[in-house]
Design a protein around this motif. Structure first.
Motif, PDB file in Angstrom:
ATOM      1  N   TRP A  38       0.813  -1.218   0.000  1.00 35.04           N
ATOM      2  CA  TRP A  38       0.000   0.000   0.000  1.00 35.04           C
ATOM      3  C   TRP A  38       0.844   1.265   0.000  1.00 35.04           C
ATOM      4  CZ3 TRP A  38       0.636   3.585   3.758  1.00 35.04           C
ATOM      5  CH2 TRP A  38       1.253   3.172   4.948  1.00 35.04           C
ATOM      6  N   ALA A  39       1.993   1.214   0.657  1.00 35.38           N
ATOM      7  CA  ALA A  39       2.836   2.414   0.774  1.00 35.38           C
ATOM      8  C   ALA A  39       3.414   2.851  -0.570  1.00 35.38           C
ATOM      9  CB  ALA A  39       3.963   2.164   1.775  1.00 35.38           C
ATOM     10  N   MET A  40       3.376   1.980  -1.570  1.00 38.12           N
ATOM     11  CA  MET A  40       3.882   2.361  -2.892  1.00 38.12           C
ATOM     12  C   MET A  40       3.019   3.453  -3.520  1.00 38.12           C
ATOM     13  SD  MET A  40       4.842  -1.348  -4.407  1.00 38.12           S
ATOM     14  CE  MET A  40       6.471  -1.392  -5.108  1.00 38.12           C
ATOM     15  N   VAL A  78       8.948  12.904   6.375  1.00 36.14           N
ATOM     16  CA  VAL A  78       8.583  11.688   7.106  1.00 36.14           C
ATOM     17  C   VAL A  78       8.340  10.534   6.133  1.00 36.14           C
ATOM     18  CG1 VAL A  78       6.829  10.651   8.602  1.00 36.14           C
ATOM     19  CG2 VAL A  78       7.671  12.946   9.082  1.00 36.14           C
ATOM     20  N   GLY A  79       7.593  10.793   5.065  1.00 37.27           N
ATOM     21  CA  GLY A  79       7.310   9.741   4.093  1.00 37.27           C
ATOM     22  C   GLY A  79       8.560   9.229   3.404  1.00 37.27           C
ATOM     23  N   TYR A  85      13.317   3.338   4.786  1.00 33.34           N
ATOM     24  CA  TYR A  85      13.285   2.145   5.634  1.00 33.34           C
ATOM     25  C   TYR A  85      12.711   0.952   4.870  1.00 33.34           C
ATOM     26  CZ  TYR A  85      11.311  -1.180   8.926  1.00 33.34           C
ATOM     27  OH  TYR A  85      10.946  -2.334   9.553  1.00 33.34           O
ATOM     28  N   LEU A  86      11.572   1.163   4.193  1.00 31.14           N
ATOM     29  CA  LEU A  86      10.949   0.068   3.448  1.00 31.14           C
ATOM     30  C   LEU A  86      11.854  -0.443   2.327  1.00 31.14           C
ATOM     31  CD1 LEU A  86       7.245   1.277   3.147  1.00 31.14           C
ATOM     32  CD2 LEU A  86       8.151  -0.533   4.623  1.00 31.14           C
ATOM     33  N   LEU A 112      16.219   6.741  -3.666  1.00 34.06           N
ATOM     34  CA  LEU A 112      15.088   7.484  -4.230  1.00 34.06           C
ATOM     35  C   LEU A 112      14.136   8.034  -3.164  1.00 34.06           C
ATOM     36  CD1 LEU A 112      13.861   8.574  -6.789  1.00 34.06           C
ATOM     37  CD2 LEU A 112      12.661   6.419  -7.097  1.00 34.06           C
ATOM     38  N   PRO A 113      13.698   7.259  -2.173  1.00 38.50           N
ATOM     39  CA  PRO A 113      12.849   7.877  -1.152  1.00 38.50           C
ATOM     40  C   PRO A 113      13.594   8.921  -0.315  1.00 38.50           C
ATOM     41  CG  PRO A 113      13.226   5.564  -0.656  1.00 38.50           C
ATOM     42  CD  PRO A 113      13.812   5.813  -1.991  1.00 38.50           C
ATOM     43  N   LEU A 114      14.889   8.712  -0.141  1.00 42.53           N
ATOM     44  CA  LEU A 114      15.675   9.707   0.588  1.00 42.53           C
ATOM     45  C   LEU A 114      15.824  10.996  -0.221  1.00 42.53           C
ATOM     46  CD1 LEU A 114      18.358   7.359   2.168  1.00 42.53           C
ATOM     47  CD2 LEU A 114      16.198   8.174   3.149  1.00 42.53           C
ATOM     48  N   LEU A 115      15.737  10.888  -1.545  1.00 45.39           N
ATOM     49  CA  LEU A 115      15.726  12.079  -2.394  1.00 45.39           C
ATOM     50  C   LEU A 115      14.458  12.896  -2.137  1.00 45.39           C
ATOM     51  CD1 LEU A 115      17.063  13.712  -4.654  1.00 45.39           C
ATOM     52  CD2 LEU A 115      15.864  12.255  -6.287  1.00 45.39           C
ATOM     53  N   ILE A 116      13.344  12.219  -1.909  1.00 42.52           N
ATOM     54  CA  ILE A 116      12.106  12.926  -1.561  1.00 42.52           C
ATOM     55  C   ILE A 116      12.304  13.674  -0.242  1.00 42.52           C
ATOM     56  CG2 ILE A 116       9.698  12.600  -0.848  1.00 42.52           C
ATOM     57  CD1 ILE A 116       9.524  10.346  -2.938  1.00 42.52           C
TER      58      ILE A 116
END
Length: 130
Positions: A38-40, A78-79, A85-86, A112-116
């Motif tokens: 779901w987090a995707m 936060v996201g 982490y995921l 990539l999420p750390l870029l966000i």
């Protein structure tokens, strides 16, 4: 057109364009994985909203929009950390886990999420620095 623009406006425009590009990349990656978790959906939904908010804020300076944008950027931080982490956990779940360097190349991209997170932090810097 750019002459006389304060750095805050230029950075907000950059943040908006960066989120638009991240949206394209994250949508391709997550659709390739059929949105198994779901987090995707979170970055696929939030990055175009973040992009639009930043671009509009660069041209339209409204107090309510500044507050909303700040909230969006905190959600992005936060996201992005949660996504990092995921993604890190996802690399560990592959055959061989973290001991196989190949898993870092073909598994979920940790950066990539750390870029966000980083672009969200830049958005907050642009908002509050000036």
């Amino acid at each position: 057109m750019w002459q006389g623009w304060p750095l805050e406006r230029v950075l907000l425009l950059f943040v908006g364009l960066a989120f638009a590009l991240i949206f394209v990349q994250v949508t391709m990656f997550h659709s390739r994985q059929n949105f198994r978790h779901w987090a995707m959906w979170v970055p696929v939904i939030e990055t175009p909203i973040f992009a639009l908010a930043a671009i509009v804020l660069a041209f339209y300076h409204a107090g309510w929009l500044r507050i909303l944008f700040a909230l969006f950027m905190w959600l992005g931080i936060v996201g992005g950390l949660y996504g990092g982490y995921l993604h890190t956990a996802g690399v560990g779940q592959r055959v061989g886990g973290y001991s196989q360097s190949q898993n870092f190349l073909v598994g979920p991209p940790i950066i990539l999420p750390l870029l966000i997170t980083a672009i969200s932090a830049l958005g907050l810097l642009a908002l509050y620095w000036g």
